[in-house]
Design an enzyme around this catalytic site. Structure first.
Site, PDB file in Angstrom:
ATOM      1  N   LYS A  54      59.639  59.395 -61.475  1.00  0.00           N
ATOM      2  CA  LYS A  54      60.996  59.004 -61.062  1.00  0.00           C
ATOM      3  C   LYS A  54      61.416  57.720 -61.766  1.00  0.00           C
ATOM      4  CE  LYS A  54      60.697  61.412 -56.644  1.00  0.00           C
ATOM      5  NZ  LYS A  54      60.680  61.371 -55.181  1.00  0.00           N
ATOM      6  N   GLN A  98      58.985  56.519 -50.934  1.00  0.00           N
ATOM      7  CA  GLN A  98      58.272  57.784 -51.090  1.00  0.00           C
ATOM      8  C   GLN A  98      57.438  58.069 -49.841  1.00  0.00           C
ATOM      9  OE1 GLN A  98      58.721  59.778 -53.790  1.00  0.00           O
ATOM     10  NE2 GLN A  98      57.225  61.331 -53.244  1.00  0.00           N
ATOM     11  N   ASP A 121      67.762  59.186 -51.028  1.00  0.00           N
ATOM     12  CA  ASP A 121      67.012  60.369 -50.597  1.00  0.00           C
ATOM     13  C   ASP A 121      67.821  61.200 -49.600  1.00  0.00           C
ATOM     14  OD1 ASP A 121      64.613  60.863 -51.832  1.00  0.00           O
ATOM     15  OD2 ASP A 121      63.431  59.545 -50.538  1.00  0.00           O
TER      16      ASP A 121
END
Ligand code: NAP
Ligand code: L37
Length: 294
Positions: A54, A98, A121
């Protein structure tokens, strides 16, 4: 019939090129450089791989990545303090934490602490609620990728029967919401679902987000259906080699599906491209600029 293989890697590369172009325009015309903080707590090997991928993609799109790696022993209070400082930092337009987080940290509490405008997200309850209400919101990356892949096969999915296997907050539930927003008729299946094979056989679009290697067999698939395989499962294959497989028995499914995403090279690369798109959109929203339609 042999399925059309939906090339997620190539489609993600196209999407990333369009985003990079938009980022160049943003820098040129408004002197704005989107910034994203990528937070990883602990050293889960899969998470480390994804986070690295990412951050690299963020840089390649001309955006700025701030990597924050914290030890597995980090307390909830320490992580919440980091989130507060990132919320207050105007050079940070997106915040990604994450998952999974170590046991001592309540993931829901951390997600709720992120400024919803920086929640790239799309996991904050405000964004979850906005998606469910049909309001504009930041949309979870993997579900967005799934629907974009399906839309390369079907210009419209209105009226189609969609079955989503899995009901997690990260994938199953939001992908079902997005398919519903596209006017599909959506069924969500899970571990308590009765006669899953029969249910799947009714699906024009089948999304598998289970986390069980090759659970969905070829006979479960309606001939001609579009199959989106979200699963990432690390297995040791018959010859003793480590390999990544999806939740769908690909070799069987490819014989009867109309279209199918491979693993790897399907949903995974699109997840990363959609994160970049969310970061671009979040930045534009924060600066009062109209985000380009990509
Ligand atoms: P998760 O939180 O473990 O959820 C799995 C879901 O599958 C649950 O709803 C569970 O049902 C259901 N399930 C489990 N066994 C089942 C069975 N035998 N029959 C029917 N349903 C069953 O997983 P997740 O986070 O959604 O991830 C799913 C998969 O996608 C994993 O392989 C993950 O690695 C992968 N993934 C890929 C990407 C990507 O970008 N490609 C991104 C995220 C995740 P219950 O709710 O009843 O337990
Ligand atoms: N944003 N994403 C966010 N938050 C989380 O909490 N778990 C999670 C999450 N998941 C995630 O990032 N998943 C993911 C999965 C696969 C890829 C990227 C992200 C990916 O790039 N897959 C490649 C190769 C996989 C490999 O070699 O390990 C693929 O081709 O599928």
């Amino acid at each position: 019939m042999r399925a059309h293989i939906i090339d997620g890697k190539a489609l993600a590369a196209d999407l990333r090129a369009s985003i990079a172009e938009a980022v160049r325009a943003l820098r040129r015309e408004h002197a704005v450089v989107p910034g994203i903080a990528v937070v990883l707590v602990g050293d889960d090997p899969a998470s480390s791989v994804y986070v690295r991928a990412k951050s690299k993609a963020v840089g390649e799109a001309g955006m700025k990545a701030v990597d924050r790696r914290l030890p597995a022993s980090t307390s909830e209070a320490e992580l919440l303090a980091l989130i507060a400082s990132l919320n207050a930092d105007p050079s940070v337009n997106g915040i990604l934490v994450q998952l999974p987080l170590p046991r001592q940290i309540d993931a829901q509490k951390v997600i709720a602490a992120i400024d919803p405008e920086k929640d790239v997200d799309g996991f904050h309850p405000i964004n979850v609620g906005r998606l469910a209400s049909g309001l504009p919101s930041l949309i979870p990356c993997t579900p967005m990728g799934c629907v974009r892949l399906a839309r390369t096969v079907h210009a419209s999915i209105a009226g189609m029967d969609a079955v989503v296997i899995g009901r997690s907050n990260i994938v199953g539930k939001p992908v079902a919401q997005l398919l519903l927003a596209e006017n599909a008729t959506v069924t969500i299946a899970h571990s308590k679902t009765r006669d899953l094979p029969a249910l799947c056989r009714r699906a024009d679009i089948l999304v598998a987000a289970i986390g069980r290697p090759e659970m969905v067999r070829g006979e479960w698939i309606k001939p001609g259906a579009t199959v989106i395989d979200v699963g990432i499962n690390r297995i040791i294959d018959a010859s003793g080699k480590p390999r990544i497989v999806g939740d769908v028995a690909y070799a069987e499914a490819v014989q009867c599906a109309g279209a199918i995403t491979p693993v790897p090279g399907g949903v995974g690369p699109m997840t990363i491209a959609c994160l970049l798109l969310n970061t671009l959109r979040a930045t534009c929203a924060q600066k009062g600029l109209t985000a380009p339609t990509i």
